[in-house]
Enzyme design. Sequence first.
Site, PDB file in Angstrom:
ATOM      1  N   GLU A  29       0.838  -1.206   0.000  1.00  0.00           N
ATOM      2  CA  GLU A  29       0.000   0.000   0.000  1.00  0.00           C
ATOM      3  C   GLU A  29       0.869   1.251   0.000  1.00  0.00           C
ATOM      4  OE1 GLU A  29      -4.029  -1.459   2.312  1.00  0.00           O
ATOM      5  OE2 GLU A  29      -2.155  -1.400   3.403  1.00  0.00           O
ATOM      6  N   TYR A  30       1.964   1.173   0.774  1.00  0.00           N
ATOM      7  CA  TYR A  30       2.889   2.306   0.827  1.00  0.00           C
ATOM      8  C   TYR A  30       3.504   2.540  -0.554  1.00  0.00           C
ATOM      9  CZ  TYR A  30       6.923   5.176   2.007  1.00  0.00           C
ATOM     10  OH  TYR A  30       7.858   6.175   2.041  1.00  0.00           O
ATOM     11  N   ASP A  31       3.936   1.438  -1.174  1.00  0.00           N
ATOM     12  CA  ASP A  31       4.548   1.556  -2.499  1.00  0.00           C
ATOM     13  C   ASP A  31       3.575   2.198  -3.489  1.00  0.00           C
ATOM     14  OD1 ASP A  31       6.970   0.499  -1.726  1.00  0.00           O
ATOM     15  OD2 ASP A  31       6.454  -1.556  -2.273  1.00  0.00           O
ATOM     16  N   SER A  76      18.096   4.925  -0.991  1.00  0.00           N
ATOM     17  CA  SER A  76      17.004   3.974  -1.038  1.00  0.00           C
ATOM     18  C   SER A  76      17.099   3.202  -2.341  1.00  0.00           C
ATOM     19  CB  SER A  76      15.711   4.764  -0.939  1.00  0.00           C
ATOM     20  OG  SER A  76      14.661   3.891  -0.779  1.00  0.00           O
ATOM     21  N   LYS A 110      16.149  -9.404  -0.642  1.00  0.00           N
ATOM     22  CA  LYS A 110      15.994  -8.110   0.032  1.00  0.00           C
ATOM     23  C   LYS A 110      15.458  -8.414   1.428  1.00  0.00           C
ATOM     24  CE  LYS A 110      14.042  -3.514  -0.521  1.00  0.00           C
ATOM     25  NZ  LYS A 110      13.372  -3.355   0.775  1.00  0.00           N
ATOM     26  N   CYS A 410     -15.022 -24.036  29.150  1.00  0.00           N
ATOM     27  CA  CYS A 410     -15.431 -25.387  29.518  1.00  0.00           C
ATOM     28  C   CYS A 410     -16.605 -25.363  30.501  1.00  0.00           C
ATOM     29  CB  CYS A 410     -14.263 -26.182  30.092  1.00  0.00           C
ATOM     30  SG  CYS A 410     -13.756 -25.631  31.732  1.00  0.00           S
ATOM     31  N   CYS A 438      -9.924 -29.354  33.273  1.00  0.00           N
ATOM     32  CA  CYS A 438     -10.494 -28.633  32.124  1.00  0.00           C
ATOM     33  C   CYS A 438     -10.311 -29.475  30.872  1.00  0.00           C
ATOM     34  CB  CYS A 438      -9.804 -27.278  31.983  1.00  0.00           C
ATOM     35  SG  CYS A 438     -10.136 -26.462  30.409  1.00  0.00           S
TER      36      CYS A 438
HETATM   37  S1  IVH Z   1      21.257  -2.338  -1.295  1.00  0.00           S
HETATM   38  C1  IVH Z   1      22.177   1.910  -2.636  1.00  0.00           C
HETATM   39  N1  IVH Z   1      20.693  -4.802  -0.693  1.00  0.00           N
HETATM   40  O1  IVH Z   1      16.275  -2.148   1.408  1.00  0.00           O
HETATM   41  C2  IVH Z   1      21.632   0.566  -2.403  1.00  0.00           C
HETATM   42  N2  IVH Z   1      19.398  -3.096   0.325  1.00  0.00           N
HETATM   43  O2  IVH Z   1      14.511  -0.212   0.138  1.00  0.00           O
HETATM   44  C3  IVH Z   1      21.626   0.240  -0.979  1.00  0.00           C
HETATM   45  N3  IVH Z   1      17.752  -3.938   1.911  1.00  0.00           N
HETATM   46  O3  IVH Z   1      17.694   0.685   2.862  1.00  0.00           O
HETATM   47  C4  IVH Z   1      20.732  -0.835  -0.604  1.00  0.00           C
HETATM   48  N4  IVH Z   1      18.216  -6.060   1.690  1.00  0.00           N
HETATM   49  O4  IVH Z   1      17.554  -1.482   4.261  1.00  0.00           O
HETATM   50  C5  IVH Z   1      20.365  -3.516  -0.503  1.00  0.00           C
HETATM   51  N5  IVH Z   1      20.325  -7.044  -0.206  1.00  0.00           N
HETATM   52  C6  IVH Z   1      20.031  -5.771  -0.023  1.00  0.00           C
HETATM   53  C7  IVH Z   1      19.029  -5.364   0.862  1.00  0.00           C
HETATM   54  C8  IVH Z   1      18.736  -4.020   0.999  1.00  0.00           C
HETATM   55  C9  IVH Z   1      17.471  -5.171   2.315  1.00  0.00           C
HETATM   56  C10 IVH Z   1      17.051  -2.734   2.405  1.00  0.00           C
HETATM   57  C11 IVH Z   1      17.952  -1.669   2.927  1.00  0.00           C
HETATM   58  C12 IVH Z   1      17.615  -0.458   2.122  1.00  0.00           C
HETATM   59  C13 IVH Z   1      16.236  -0.776   1.656  1.00  0.00           C
HETATM   60  C14 IVH Z   1      15.867  -0.043   0.411  1.00  0.00           C
END
Ligand code: IVH
Length: 561
Positions: A29-31, A76, A110, A410, A438
């Site tokens: 939803e955030y995305d 990010s 991720k 019960c 019980c």
């Molecule tokens: S790379 C510049 N690799 O996802 C790129 N991020 O939505 C730096 N995250 O802040 C991020 N697993 O907290 C990268 N294998 C992964 C990751 C990862 C989780 C998180 C991280 C980042 C967020 C971005």
Amino acid sequence: MEHGALGAEIAEHDRRYHGEDDPIISDAEYDALRQRYDALETHFPDLKTAASQSAKVGAKRALRFAKIIHRVPILSLGNCFSDADAADFVERVRRFLNLEAAPAFTAEPKIDGLSCSLRYEGGVLVKAATRGDGAEGEDVTANVKTIAEIPHQLTGSAVPDVCEVRGEIYLGHADFVALNAEQERAGGKIFANPRNAAAGSLRQLDSSITAKRPLRFFAYAWGEIKNRGEMSAMPATTQWGMVQAFQRFGFRINPRMALCHSLEEMLTVYRAIEADRANLGYDIDGVVYKVNDLALQARLGFVSRAPRWASAHKFPAEKATTILEAIEIQVGRTGAHTPVAKLRPVNVGGVMVSNATLHNAEFITDKDIRIGDTVSVHRAGDVIPRVDAPILDKRPASAIPFVFPLECLCDLKTALVKEETAAGDEGKVRRCSGEFACPYQQVEHLKHFVSRRAFDIDGLGDKQIEFFFNDPDLSVKTPADIFTLKARDEAEPIKKLKNKEGFGELSVKNLFDAIETRRSIALERFLFGLGIRHVGETTAKVLARAYGSWAIFETVSQKVA
Ligand code: IVH
């Protein structure tokens, strides 16, 4: 108008997510909000100002920790939500670099935890910081030093003089479940998911609390890396090589990271990781693709809040919203009354969910969850689905608050009691004090007794136990009744088990054989199987080792009594 309102909404969700570890909407939803916001700015570039949400990463840091300014900002990641998006990403990279064919990419899970930047000087950990808003984060050095998987001193050769290693701090599924069980027992805060639990554990002002939480860490990125002299400090020229170097320095790296030479290979890795998602033991929410060659990464650079050379290919949401149709109470082996949400069935990340836990009575009142509400539901890996929160603006006038029972379900109608926690506060769990009187507790005890880690009786699962317990002919009320089943079956021809629905000659023989093989089992399994409160598998093992045999255990306990 819409841009301003959306911006305020996004800022509020960022604050809840990053500042309070308490999000109220799903990542998907955030995305969607963020996508809409970005689309508006693409169509109306004038809307894009320094105050725009697209210029920020996450929320401003919480106030209680000292601030640390990141020498290299933590950025990010852009997102892909489909194979077509991933193809667009690869094509954008190829076109930007003016290459004939797409370059190589790494693909890795991720992790759904919180990112952390660790600064080593002369190989020694000197500072650890959370991401915060990307420009400045919180100084969590003391807490991070309690995490076993984060080295205090880097190992191996060619460690740069200054080396900022970045990665994800997270909590595994089993540790999350155990932590919530412990929180429940101690009357503490129940965490909605492993990410919140990890964040809550890391952002403790008292690092001895963090030390008790089994936080883990994967290294996958870096910040400032330099040497004092002229010599180049970079341990590798590729993303892959850098992460391998982190492993040599003493970090855990993700074993699922792969090097891909085409879009097809990237999507194959994506699908393989997605298929294994429930077995990884920790929450992930997608796969991150990164251009492997660091020189190409540098050429690609960044755009607003994200690098052009990386993208997160997200999994379909594991959160969903649905109607809470009823709340039922489940009575556990120890008499604990747990509220269970009966939901209008909903697909959560590929699995139909119609039941979810509501933790305890306080959770329902604290979140003001009412029957008839639309609620957000979360399911991660093999963890039991849970209700996160009600969606207040979808509340119908007819929604009714839930009244938690004061007596056991019960026939004994025993009053429910809240026991004191270890800290001396009133606990949150409401328990029937009827114990073996019980029937709910009796049957749950039996299920525990035959379960895989206790007596492990083949062919005797929860369903059979309930049937045997309720069937007047079979009348299995205590564990001992299981071991007299065969003799009773032979003695009374009219009540034969093989004539019951779902059973036949062969299944009955197999079951009786399985029961016979368990007449003698390891002492630790026996002790665990008794289902004594606070005697879990570990304690049972300790007791078994200390006493050696049931005969000694019995003699000693009789003497004590
Ligand atoms: S790379 C510049 N690799 O996802 C790129 N991020 O939505 C730096 N995250 O802040 C991020 N697993 O907290 C990268 N294998 C992964 C990751 C990862 C989780 C998180 C991280 C980042 C967020 C971005």
